[in-house]
Write a protein that holds these residues in place. Sequence first.
Motif, mmCIF file in Angstrom:
data_model
loop_
_atom_site.group_PDB
_atom_site.id
_atom_site.type_symbol
_atom_site.label_atom_id
_atom_site.label_comp_id
_atom_site.label_asym_id
_atom_site.label_seq_id
_atom_site.Cartn_x
_atom_site.Cartn_y
_atom_site.Cartn_z
ATOM 1 N N PRO A 1 1.737 -8.501 -0.873
ATOM 2 C CA PRO A 1 1.186 -8.049 -2.204
ATOM 3 C C PRO A 1 0.669 -6.432 -2.271
ATOM 4 C CG PRO A 1 -0.223 -9.763 -1.354
ATOM 5 C CD PRO A 1 0.684 -9.625 -0.529
ATOM 6 N N THR A 2 0.266 -6.056 -0.898
ATOM 7 C CA THR A 2 0.027 -4.520 -1.000
ATOM 8 C C THR A 2 0.963 -3.796 -1.128
ATOM 9 O OG1 THR A 2 -1.381 -5.089 0.973
ATOM 10 C CG2 THR A 2 -1.069 -2.894 0.634
ATOM 11 N N GLU A 3 2.492 -4.065 -1.112
ATOM 12 C CA GLU A 3 3.326 -3.149 -1.301
ATOM 13 C C GLU A 3 3.440 -3.018 -2.839
ATOM 14 O OE1 GLU A 3 5.304 -1.638 0.664
ATOM 15 O OE2 GLU A 3 4.503 -2.486 2.648
ATOM 16 N N GLY A 4 3.318 -4.022 -3.719
ATOM 17 C CA GLY A 4 3.471 -3.981 -5.214
ATOM 18 C C GLY A 4 1.930 -2.950 -5.542
ATOM 19 N N VAL A 5 0.689 -3.028 -4.728
ATOM 20 C CA VAL A 5 -0.053 -2.100 -5.163
ATOM 21 C C VAL A 5 0.218 -0.742 -4.985
ATOM 22 C CG1 VAL A 5 -2.588 -1.331 -4.669
ATOM 23 C CG2 VAL A 5 -2.011 -3.681 -5.075
ATOM 24 N N TRP A 6 0.821 -0.500 -3.734
ATOM 25 C CA TRP A 6 1.452 1.002 -3.310
ATOM 26 C C TRP A 6 2.317 1.472 -4.260
ATOM 27 C CZ3 TRP A 6 -1.850 3.856 -1.191
ATOM 28 C CH2 TRP A 6 -2.694 3.448 -0.098
ATOM 29 N N LEU B 1 -6.705 3.738 -7.696
ATOM 30 C CA LEU B 1 -7.162 2.302 -7.201
ATOM 31 C C LEU B 1 -8.193 1.926 -8.124
ATOM 32 C CD1 LEU B 1 -7.401 2.772 -3.416
ATOM 33 C CD2 LEU B 1 -5.702 1.347 -4.694
ATOM 34 N N LYS B 2 -9.352 2.563 -8.627
ATOM 35 C CA LYS B 2 -10.100 2.171 -9.217
ATOM 36 C C LYS B 2 -9.815 1.478 -10.807
ATOM 37 C CE LYS B 2 -15.006 2.677 -9.961
ATOM 38 N NZ LYS B 2 -15.286 1.736 -9.140
ATOM 39 N N LYS B 3 -8.632 2.471 -11.311
ATOM 40 C CA LYS B 3 -7.961 2.090 -12.582
ATOM 41 C C LYS B 3 -7.433 0.814 -12.231
ATOM 42 C CE LYS B 3 -7.334 6.377 -14.924
ATOM 43 N NZ LYS B 3 -6.454 7.259 -15.485
ATOM 44 N N ILE B 4 -6.730 0.396 -11.175
ATOM 45 C CA ILE B 4 -5.860 -0.799 -10.837
ATOM 46 C C ILE B 4 -6.669 -1.711 -10.694
ATOM 47 C CG2 ILE B 4 -4.453 -1.955 -9.227
ATOM 48 C CD1 ILE B 4 -3.089 0.700 -8.542
ATOM 49 N N GLN B 5 -7.940 -1.584 -10.041
ATOM 50 C CA GLN B 5 -9.111 -2.710 -10.033
ATOM 51 C C GLN B 5 -9.611 -3.182 -11.417
ATOM 52 O OE1 GLN B 5 -12.730 -1.080 -8.001
ATOM 53 N NE2 GLN B 5 -13.639 -3.046 -8.331
ATOM 54 N N TYR B 6 -9.654 -2.338 -12.241
ATOM 55 C CA TYR B 6 -10.124 -2.619 -13.707
ATOM 56 C C TYR B 6 -8.981 -3.379 -14.591
ATOM 57 C CZ TYR B 6 -14.398 -0.752 -12.803
ATOM 58 O OH TYR B 6 -15.879 -0.437 -12.268
ATOM 59 N N ARG B 7 -7.950 -3.657 -14.030
ATOM 60 C CA ARG B 7 -6.620 -4.281 -14.617
ATOM 61 C C ARG B 7 -6.342 -5.238 -13.813
ATOM 62 N NH1 ARG B 7 -3.156 0.931 -16.590
ATOM 63 N NH2 ARG B 7 -3.797 0.929 -18.667
ATOM 64 N N PRO B 8 -6.914 -6.544 -13.746
ATOM 65 C CA PRO B 8 -6.523 -7.472 -13.015
ATOM 66 C C PRO B 8 -5.254 -8.214 -13.138
ATOM 67 C CG PRO B 8 -8.324 -8.349 -14.522
ATOM 68 C CD PRO B 8 -7.985 -6.746 -14.602
ATOM 69 N N ILE C 1 -3.034 -6.631 -10.575
ATOM 70 C CA ILE C 1 -3.187 -7.290 -9.068
ATOM 71 C C ILE C 1 -2.608 -8.559 -8.975
ATOM 72 C CG2 ILE C 1 -4.949 -7.836 -7.415
ATOM 73 C CD1 ILE C 1 -6.584 -5.767 -8.728
ATOM 74 N N ASP C 2 -2.657 -9.354 -10.193
ATOM 75 C CA ASP C 2 -2.077 -10.661 -10.351
ATOM 76 C C ASP C 2 -0.661 -10.457 -10.090
ATOM 77 O OD1 ASP C 2 -4.686 -11.590 -10.671
ATOM 78 O OD2 ASP C 2 -4.418 -11.985 -12.701
ATOM 79 N N GLY C 3 -0.160 -9.502 -10.986
ATOM 80 C CA GLY C 3 1.347 -9.603 -10.748
ATOM 81 C C GLY C 3 1.961 -9.109 -9.468
ATOM 82 N N CYS C 4 1.112 -8.403 -8.841
ATOM 83 C CA CYS C 4 1.515 -7.768 -7.273
ATOM 84 C C CYS C 4 1.498 -9.048 -6.367
ATOM 85 C CB CYS C 4 0.557 -7.034 -6.927
ATOM 86 S SG CYS C 4 0.672 -5.195 -7.423
ATOM 87 N N LEU C 5 0.432 -9.926 -6.616
ATOM 88 C CA LEU C 5 0.340 -11.402 -5.968
ATOM 89 C C LEU C 5 1.610 -12.189 -6.510
ATOM 90 C CD1 LEU C 5 -1.216 -13.148 -3.854
ATOM 91 C CD2 LEU C 5 -2.432 -13.900 -5.770
ATOM 92 N N ALA C 6 1.756 -12.451 -7.787
ATOM 93 C CA ALA C 6 2.989 -13.418 -8.278
ATOM 94 C C ALA C 6 4.249 -12.957 -7.782
ATOM 95 C CB ALA C 6 2.741 -13.147 -9.917
ATOM 96 N N GLN C 7 4.523 -11.522 -7.553
ATOM 97 C CA GLN C 7 5.809 -11.254 -7.172
ATOM 98 C C GLN C 7 6.266 -11.857 -5.673
ATOM 99 O OE1 GLN C 7 6.137 -7.068 -7.240
ATOM 100 N NE2 GLN C 7 5.303 -6.942 -5.263
ATOM 101 N N THR C 8 4.979 -12.257 -4.937
ATOM 102 C CA THR C 8 5.250 -12.564 -3.464
ATOM 103 C C THR C 8 5.386 -14.218 -3.592
ATOM 104 O OG1 THR C 8 3.013 -13.071 -3.271
ATOM 105 C CG2 THR C 8 3.759 -10.887 -2.734
ATOM 106 N N GLY C 9 5.139 -14.666 -4.625
ATOM 107 C CA GLY C 9 5.505 -16.204 -4.517
ATOM 108 C C GLY C 9 4.089 -16.897 -4.355
#
Length: 102
Positions: free
Chosen positions: A43-48, A74-81, A84-92
Amino acid sequence: TPLVWCWDNLSVHLVAELARFAEANADWLRIYQLPAYAPDLNPTEGVWSLMRRSMANFVVTDLTTLVRIVKRKLKKIQYRPHLIDGCLAQTGLIIEETTVTT
């Protein structure tokens, strides 16, 4: 709740000291070894990817400026959960909610 680390095959992740540390702290630490190159599982790859996209038009002249820009993005991403959910979801992968009973 255990802390989860996802490791790839970076040489630093394979040193004996880290293996001993992980073994000694198995009560609160979970380590999952990823294949050598598996950006679709990390999921880190999606964040990067989000970071690179948002920083594409910035010119950085020194390290201090780069750190400030990265922290702000990173702070802007933190306030848009949902991002982050999308980055996790793409991994399955999924986060299971657990309840703690006392």
